[in-house]
Scaffold this active site. Structure first.
Site, PDB file in Angstrom:
ATOM      1  N   TYR A  83      -9.633   2.008   1.556  1.00 44.91           N
ATOM      2  CA  TYR A  83      -9.859   1.911   3.007  1.00 44.91           C
ATOM      3  C   TYR A  83     -10.984   0.918   3.304  1.00 44.91           C
ATOM      4  CZ  TYR A  83      -7.214   6.050   4.669  1.00 44.91           C
ATOM      5  OH  TYR A  83      -6.254   6.953   5.034  1.00 44.91           O
TER       6      TYR A  83
ATOM      7  N   HIS B 147      -5.421   6.859  -2.700  1.00 45.73           N
ATOM      8  CA  HIS B 147      -6.356   5.856  -2.191  1.00 45.73           C
ATOM      9  C   HIS B 147      -7.470   5.640  -3.205  1.00 45.73           C
ATOM     10  CE1 HIS B 147      -4.841   7.053   1.975  1.00 45.73           C
ATOM     11  NE2 HIS B 147      -4.368   5.863   1.688  1.00 45.73           N
TER      12      HIS B 147
ATOM     13  N   HIS C 233       1.717   4.294  -2.917  1.00 45.82           N
ATOM     14  CA  HIS C 233       1.691   5.760  -2.771  1.00 45.82           C
ATOM     15  C   HIS C 233       2.980   6.357  -3.343  1.00 45.82           C
ATOM     16  CE1 HIS C 233      -1.967   6.309  -0.563  1.00 45.82           C
ATOM     17  NE2 HIS C 233      -1.562   5.755   0.559  1.00 45.82           N
TER      18      HIS C 233
ATOM     19  N   HIS D 147       0.828  -1.203   0.000  1.00 46.04           N
ATOM     20  CA  HIS D 147       0.000   0.000   0.000  1.00 46.04           C
ATOM     21  C   HIS D 147       0.868   1.262   0.000  1.00 46.04           C
ATOM     22  CE1 HIS D 147      -3.637   2.336   1.465  1.00 46.04           C
ATOM     23  NE2 HIS D 147      -2.672   3.126   1.889  1.00 46.04           N
ATOM     24  N   GLU D 148       1.799   1.329   0.916  1.00 42.73           N
ATOM     25  CA  GLU D 148       2.632   2.535   1.023  1.00 42.73           C
ATOM     26  C   GLU D 148       3.560   2.676  -0.177  1.00 42.73           C
ATOM     27  OE1 GLU D 148       1.689   4.633   3.076  1.00 42.73           O
ATOM     28  OE2 GLU D 148       0.516   3.331   4.379  1.00 42.73           O
TER      29      GLU D 148
HETATM   30 ZN   LIG Z   1      -2.576   5.133   2.308  1.00 43.35          ZN
END
Ligand SMILES: [Zn+2]
Length: 244
Positions: free
Chosen positions: A198, A152, A146, A142-143
């Site tokens: 999320y 997101h 980014h 996930h990171e």
């Molecule tokens: Zn995030």
């Protein structure tokens, strides 16, 4: 005419000035908006002037992202991190490589939470995986997403057709995590199964109340942190023009 030339000159000056201001605001908001903490619960792609916020392709058509890792991690932590990176290596043209002397690189550190900047910011950029809550396969992916330039999933430009944000349960200081972004969706469909989405109760102020509800079917699962979805991988390959 002389007056015409003056007018053009003034207009050009104004344009240069506006461009400058936009860039300053843009960089400023990157710093504040994107530093997202998913800990303890846990882009679409960025539009980018001159592709300047993406990592560069080398002559082998591979996109190298140099990294260094803090010595605070255990060997187990390191193997979890490297294993998460290997998904990118196996399925995309992204290559996380130990830094030699490259100017732009990510520094993986045991800071307060799980977070990353959005895209390549130039020079050293911290990606934080707190040892107590972030050294997990899906969170690392996930990171790293980014850092590659992805927002997101639930903030992409068309999200209102797919999820409803229940603002009454979103804490004011976390609202930026739910705001729609002007994303480049690259003609990919909305992905409830994205590692960048999320979960339903993310940051909720009231236990059991959803901050995000899938529509029209509220029972659709969101917020998995097991592994990148096929669409997560497709988006990386599209954004970076990978030949895989
Ligand atoms: Zn995030």
């Amino acid at each position: 005419s002389y007056q015409g030339k003056i007018l053009v000159y003034i207009l050009v000056k104004i344009l240069v000035y506006i461009t400058f201001i936009v860039r300053v605001i843009y960089n400023f908001s990157l710093f504040f908006i994107i530093r997202n903490l998913v800990f303890p619960k846990t882009k679409n792609a960025l539009y980018c002037f001159n592709n300047n916020c993406f990592w560069k392709k080398n002559s082998n058509n591979l996109v190298e992202v140099p990294y260094i890792v803090s010595s605070e991690y255990s060997s187990t932590d390191i193997s979890v991190i490297k294993n998460a990176m290997s998904t990118f290596h196996n399925k995309t043209c992204i290559r996380f490589v130990p830094r030699l002397n490259q100017t732009d690189y990510i520094s993986i550190e045991n800071k307060d939470g799980c977070y990353s900047y959005l895209g390549r910011i130039g020079g050293k950029q911290v990606v934080s995986f707190n040892r107590q809550g972030c050294v997990y396969h899906g969170i690392i992916q996930h990171e790293l997403n980014h850092a590659l330039g992805f927002y997101h999933e639930h903030t992409r430009s068309d999200r209102d057709k797919y999820v409803k944000i229940n603002w009454e349960y979103v804490p004011t200081d976390k609202a930026y995590n739910f705001q729609i972004q002007n994303t480049n969706n690259q003609n990919t469909t909305y992905d409830y199964g994205s590692v960048m989405h999320y979960g339903k109760t993310a940051f909720t102020t009231q236990a059991g109340k959803n901050t995000i509800t899938p529509i029209p079917d509220a029972t659709v699962a969101i917020g998995q942190r097991q592994d990148m979805s096929n669409l997560d991988i497709l988006r990386i390959n599209k954004l970076y023009g990978c030949v895989v």
